[in-house]
Design an enzyme around this catalytic site. Sequence first.
Site, short mmCIF file in Angstrom:
data_model
loop_
_atom_site.label_atom_id
_atom_site.label_comp_id
_atom_site.label_asym_id
_atom_site.label_seq_id
_atom_site.Cartn_x
_atom_site.Cartn_y
_atom_site.Cartn_z
CD GLU A 91 5.31 38.91 -0.26
OE1 GLU A 91 4.27 38.91 -0.95
OE2 GLU A 91 6.38 38.46 -0.68
CE LYS A 105 5.91 42.47 -6.21
NZ LYS A 105 6.85 41.89 -5.23
N GLY A 123 8.04 33.86 -5.71
CA GLY A 123 8.63 33.72 -7.05
C GLY A 123 9.65 34.81 -7.31
CE LYS A 152 10.23 35.93 -3.31
NZ LYS A 152 10.54 37.33 -3.59
CG ASP A 179 9.86 38.04 0.13
OD1 ASP A 179 10.93 37.42 0.13
OD2 ASP A 179 9.36 38.46 -0.94
CB SER A 218 3.03 38.78 -8.23
OG SER A 218 3.66 39.94 -7.79
CG ASP A 260 5.53 41.92 -1.83
OD1 ASP A 260 6.10 42.39 -0.82
OD2 ASP A 260 6.09 41.13 -2.62
CE LYS A 287 3.87 39.47 -4.26
NZ LYS A 287 4.91 38.50 -3.81
O1 OSB Z 1 8.82 40.32 -3.50
O2 OSB Z 1 7.94 38.54 -4.15
C1 OSB Z 1 8.67 39.50 -4.38
C2 OSB Z 1 9.81 39.36 -8.03
C3 OSB Z 1 11.10 39.85 -7.94
C4 OSB Z 1 11.56 40.27 -6.69
C5 OSB Z 1 10.73 40.18 -5.57
C6 OSB Z 1 9.45 39.67 -5.67
C7 OSB Z 1 8.98 39.29 -6.94
C8 OSB Z 1 7.61 38.79 -7.17
C9 OSB Z 1 7.44 37.88 -8.32
O3 OSB Z 1 6.66 39.18 -6.53
C10 OSB Z 1 6.31 36.95 -8.25
C11 OSB Z 1 6.39 35.89 -9.31
O4 OSB Z 1 7.49 35.38 -9.65
O5 OSB Z 1 5.32 35.53 -9.82
MG MG Z 2 7.76 39.72 -1.72
#
Ligand code: OSB
Ligand code: MG
Length: 391
Positions: free
Chosen positions: A230, A180, A307, A279, A255, A152, A205, A178
């Site tokens: 996402e 953001k 994650g 998660k 998510d 990510s 995401d 991925k």
């Molecule tokens: O939206 O997936 C998410 C981390 C903190 C809060 C939300 C998210 C995330 C990540 C982390 O995308 C991904 C990772 O732990 O590798």
């Molecule tokens: Mg997410």
Amino acid sequence: MSKLPKLQSSAPIQKITLHPIAMPMVEVLITSFGSDAGLTDALRGAVLVELQLANGVIGWGECVAAWTPGYSYETIATAIHILNDFFIPAILGKTDLDGLKRYRGHPMARMAIEAAFWSAVAQERKVPLGDLLAAQLGGGIQRKARAEVGVSIGIQPTIDATLGIIEKRLNEGYRRIKLKIKPGWDVDFLRAVRKTFPKITLMADANSAYTLDDAPLLKQLDDLDLLMIEQPLGYLDIYQHSKLQPQLRTPICLDESIHTADDIRLALHIGAGRIINLKPGRVGGLTESLEVVKVCQETGTPLWIGGMLETGIGRAANLAVASLPAVTLPSDLSATNRYYDPDITHEIFTLNKADSTIDVLTAPGLGVHIHPDRLVEAKAAFEKAYQKAGV
Ligand code: OSB
Ligand code: MG
């Protein structure tokens, strides 16, 4: 499929110790809701739970709540309160977690207890946590030996900076990227990435940064061959997503909105998305995680494990869940060196470059062990950061 059996330990829960920690991160992850970095100098806070059974067996779990209620309403402070004042007293002296049933909410605090208890039970039974999860699911399901993973990438100051990081991650062996996104950092940005990397497996995401009014903008992403988008809409929303998905060819992955297996049943019923991010901390534990796995298995819904920038303790539990065969897409479970250097566990996770996988742990229990000196350091760092954050 049949009901999940209740998990019981052979000896009662004797003692539970909370270890609030703060860990320096290799790099901060900036999402559409920001990051905690300014508050804490890039320290990831967490609460580790050490659970001891009367027979001396110990299990560990990690609470993934952050300093601030950004991703979810829970924070490190609410988790410590709920654990100390309600969850721990409800299960001390017991051989199961039924005492938690009378309390509502606080899924991340709940998962921390569940992970510690399940890893203790796995240790007692001398099986790796992944095997215990597969056994609880039943039906002769076997865990995988490796979990497929991706990486990510947070919001960067420039597109060029992002392209450089993608290149680096691809060279490291990650085969699913991925990115953001947020309003103003979406269509043009993703087009530039796709132009530079026409063939890679790419997803975005949004962490709830859009509304249904943005549908025309989100539709433009359909040309970019994304694996999924996402959580584009509200963090509690399922209904509005059901109005967006039919307008998009790109599959929506939920998510933030998914807190129970029944949320998935509802989402699928009304067509709010086609892919699920699980998660364990968001759904309140390993039991609910297995319910999620069952729904996805029964409905053939693609599933992957999200994650929360876990330390080795939380990552080990996530990896065990990711080893279940119903997890069909690459998970946000990157190698240790992408998050912490060093981590709080002796064991580190490394990426198998040939196939973008991480080996599932095979030692009994959680399969990782706390580094005692680093625990002391991380607890001291927590005390300092906590005062500074003023939370
Ligand atoms: O939206 O997936 C998410 C981390 C903190 C809060 C939300 C998210 C995330 C990540 C982390 O995308 C991904 C990772 O732990 O590798
Ligand atoms: Mg997410």
